[in-house]
Design an enzyme around this catalytic site. Structure first.
Site, mmCIF file in Angstrom:
data_model
loop_
_atom_site.group_PDB
_atom_site.id
_atom_site.type_symbol
_atom_site.label_atom_id
_atom_site.label_comp_id
_atom_site.label_asym_id
_atom_site.label_seq_id
_atom_site.Cartn_x
_atom_site.Cartn_y
_atom_site.Cartn_z
ATOM 1 N N ASP A 2 -9.356 -1.240 2.931
ATOM 2 C CA ASP A 2 -8.403 -0.556 4.832
ATOM 3 C C ASP A 2 -9.818 -0.780 5.563
ATOM 4 O OD1 ASP A 2 -7.628 2.544 3.223
ATOM 5 O OD2 ASP A 2 -6.654 1.278 3.404
ATOM 6 N N ASP A 35 0.577 -0.956 0.708
ATOM 7 C CA ASP A 35 0.218 0.087 -0.042
ATOM 8 C C ASP A 35 0.663 1.462 0.456
ATOM 9 O OD1 ASP A 35 -2.334 1.309 2.018
ATOM 10 O OD2 ASP A 35 -2.381 0.794 -0.006
#
Lengths: 468, 209
Positions: free
Chosen positions: A386, A258
């Site tokens: 997330d 990420d």
């Protein structure tokens, strides 16, 4: 459970951490507003000193300084509000996941593994287990990378229909199939007898309303609730089907990925966000949780399409001139329904031109969207991925920790503090940031530390009834 | 809450190392190590409270510098209260939550000869600790603000005393009674420091405006 490729994209698009176009816009709009408020005030204060300098230069300087000061002030003031706006859904998602894990034993039972993690962890030696989990994690991560790059390529070449089809199939799968299984397991746990007809009705309603809310329009709270629910369902699937060491490894590697994907100049997610910003569109509503969204719902409509376009235009730029081109409308509308769709709509309702007059007429109507367009109400966006990975961490902690609730609580606090820090950084840097790394790092550190260090300590303390 | 958690983590790390380095079969030694762990943890908690105070101070200075009228939207007293509550809640949650989870399940309290009042006393002790943390937060921050180091020392000593009194458990009168007395003292002190007075109290109780 083998067929999961369709919804895999769902979560990894969710990697799209903080989408910034609207937030960025919101900041600039705020600034222009505040500038108007404060400019006159400050100028009055500063005027006595500014006699000597040339007036225009001074005012420009003042504006620039005020700009920066207003900026920081705003970010601090509204930063706290944004943090709370994200805390609540993240907490809700985690609570749902933990509650399910604790009560429904289905999600902690080992029933096989996904095809993405072919290597088993039931091996004889520790070394073999470690190797298998590393291989599993590597396969999973490469699948994610490939899917993300595919998505970015599709987006860049404007294959919106393919992306939409993909998203619709995956949300169909989540909303109908997974929630059916979830409901079934909950009924089994509580020994509730239920007939198929009622279940069919419930799932049908749940699914259809979900599809409408997520992909089209609906009340904001309902859309947020649905996004939380599908994140929780996805997280539960991961908790069930990922073996232990693989899960922790995947979490660690995903946060690194990420970080790389969002911050590196050639990172796929960064390219995605930048392309969306260039084209002045929002990213797909099915992949991002937004704390505020400005849609016109329940307006008395003679002209629904034009109204919708008008409201969308007004969200992007309050000061936009009334005459925007039709192309811009098409692109600004829902991430680009194509010309075909518009023709279809014209055939159904008759040709509707989103003319400046109709837009002006709509904007003149007192609408509830105007009140929600306060600068203070602009929200922050967080990718669904997330949510999913936070919930996976907390869920795994509650499922497999020896310290049980202590570990769960510790991971929960760690993730929230990580989220706080990320939002703080977002306020400082003002561009799309990865939301996973800090929170997941804290979460992992606290999980392993609490499970191995704190738990024996607290155990002994509780045994002797000492208090610290 | 996060700061309390980190302090707990560090103190358990120390205790864990100490335990691993020692003989697990030696009962009195283990108990001694545990007591040492408790004391160390108390000191560490107070140290982290101080660190948190420093952090909040910086934050307030930042807010004041950026605000229009020169005062921050949150006062240091409010922050002290919130910090105390955070510490207390975290400490209480960590003490009680596993107990509560076990209390839901089947079992008999004290079947092996231990005290039957285990759950009750745990609940009361946790409650008094949560309150105490809140009051200590206020006192501690007030002491730091006005540079009265003796206030801080008193808070630390009180914390050590309360934790130490729990070493008398299961002789509950030795731990609960002093803790509640200390809580009353801390409550009155914090109330006076926050600007309350007997007059305010009377007015509040008699519902005068």
């Amino acid at each position: 459970m083998t067929e999961l490729s369709a919804h895999l994209p769902q979560f990894q698009h969710g990697q799209l951490t903080e989408n910034f176009p609207d937030n960025h816009l919101s900041n600039t709009n705020d600034n222009s507003e505040r500038r108007r408020h404060d400019n006159s005030e400050r100028r009055r204060n500063d005027n006595p000193e500014s006699e000597t300098n040339g007036q225009p230069q001074n005012s420009i300087q003042q504006v620039v300084e005020q700009d920066e000061e207003d900026d920081e002030e705003l970010t601090l003031k509204y930063g706290a509000k944004h943090v709370i706006m994200l805390f609540v859904p993240v907490t809700l998602c985690m609570v749902v996941v933990v509650a399910t894990i604790k009560s429904v034993s289905f999600y902690t039972r080992k029933d096989g593994q996904l095809i993405y993690t072919p290597f088993t962890e039931e091996t004889e030696t520790v070394g073999q287990r470690a190797l298998n989990s590393i291989l599993n994690a590597a396969i999973m991560i490469s699948v994610i990378i490939v899917m993300t790059i595919l998505l970015v390529v599709l987006y860049k070449y404007r294959c919106y229909k393919v992306i939409h089809g993909w998203l619709i199939i995956s949300s169909l799968l989540l909303l109908f199939f997974f929630s059916f299984i979830y409901l079934g397991e909950v009924f089994k746990t509580y020994n509730v007898a239920m007939d198929y007809i009622t279940v069919a009705l419930m799932i049908w309603n749940f699914g259809v309303v979900g599809m409408i809310c997520i992909h089209w329009k609906g009340p904001l709270r309902l859309q947020q609730a649905y996004l939380i629910m599908i994140s929780a369902l996805m997280a539960l699937v991961f908790i069930k089907y990922l073996p232990e060491w693989t899960a922790w490894l995947i979490l660690a590697v995903i946060s690194v990925y990420d970080l790389v994907a969002v911050l590196c100049p050639k990172g796929p997610l960064r390219m995605l966000v930048e392309t969306a910003q260039e084209r002045n569109e929002t990213l797909f509503p099915a992949l991002i949780y937004s704390s505020t969204m400005i849609w016109l719902v329940n307006m008395a409509e003679e002209d629904p399409e034009a109204q919708r376009k008008a409201s969308k235009n007004s969200t992007y730029d309050k000061q936009a001139p009334a005459n925007q081109t039709r192309n811009e409308d098409a692109e600004a509308d829902d991430g680009g329904f194509s010309q075909e769709w518009q023709q279809q709509r014209d055939n159904r309702i008759g040709p509707i031109e989103s003319t400046p007059e109709s837009r002006a007429a709509v904007q003149a109507l007192p609408s509830n969207s105007q009140t929600s367009e306060d600068p203070e109400e602009r929200g922050v966006k967080l990718g669904l991925g997330d949510f999913i990975f936070y919930s996976v961490l907390v869920g795994k902690a509650s499922a497999t920790a020896s310290g049980d609730w202590n570990t769960t609580l510790a991971c929960f606090v760690a993730i929230l503090i990580g989220l706080c820090l990320t939002l703080l950084l977002l306020a400082i840097f003002k561009k799309a940031l990865p939301a996973l790394p800090i929170s997941i790092t804290f979460g992992l550190v606290f999980y392993f530390a609490t499970d191995n260090l704190v738990q024996p300590f607290m155990d002994q303390l509780a045994f002797h009834q000492f208090y610290i | 809450a996060f700061f309390w958690l980190v302090s707990l983590l560090l103190s358990s790390l120390i205790w864990f190392i100490a335990v691993k380095a020692s003989d697990p079969r030696d009962e009195p030694l283990q108990k001694g190590l545990l007591i040492f762990g408790v004391m160390f943890s108390v000191l560490l908690q107070e140290a982290f409270r101080f660190l948190y105070y420093k952090l909040l101070r910086k934050a307030i200075e930042g807010l004041v510098a950026l605000s229009e009228d020169g005062c921050s939207p949150i006062s240091i007293q409010q922050m002290a209260y919130v910090a105390g509550v955070g510490f207390g809640l975290m400490s209480g949650a960590f003490s009680m939550i596993n107990l509560l989870a076990d209390a839901l399940g089947p079992g008999t309290v004290g079947i092996h000869g231990d005290s039957q009042l285990y759950f009750l006393t745990s609940a009361f002790m946790t409650m008094v600790l949560i309150f105490l943390h809140t009051f200590w937060g206020i006192l501690f921050f007030h002491g730091c603000e006005h540079r009265r180091w003796w206030e801080i020392v008193v808070v630390v000593v009180m914390h050590l005393a309360v934790s130490g009194s729990t070493f008398c458990n299961p002789l509950y009168v030795g731990s609960l009674v002093p803790s509640y007395l200390l809580m009353a003292v801390a409550a009155a002190w914090a109330y006076i420091l926050s600007g309350g007075s007997a007059q305010n109290l009377r007015r509040f109780l008699l519902c005068k405006s």
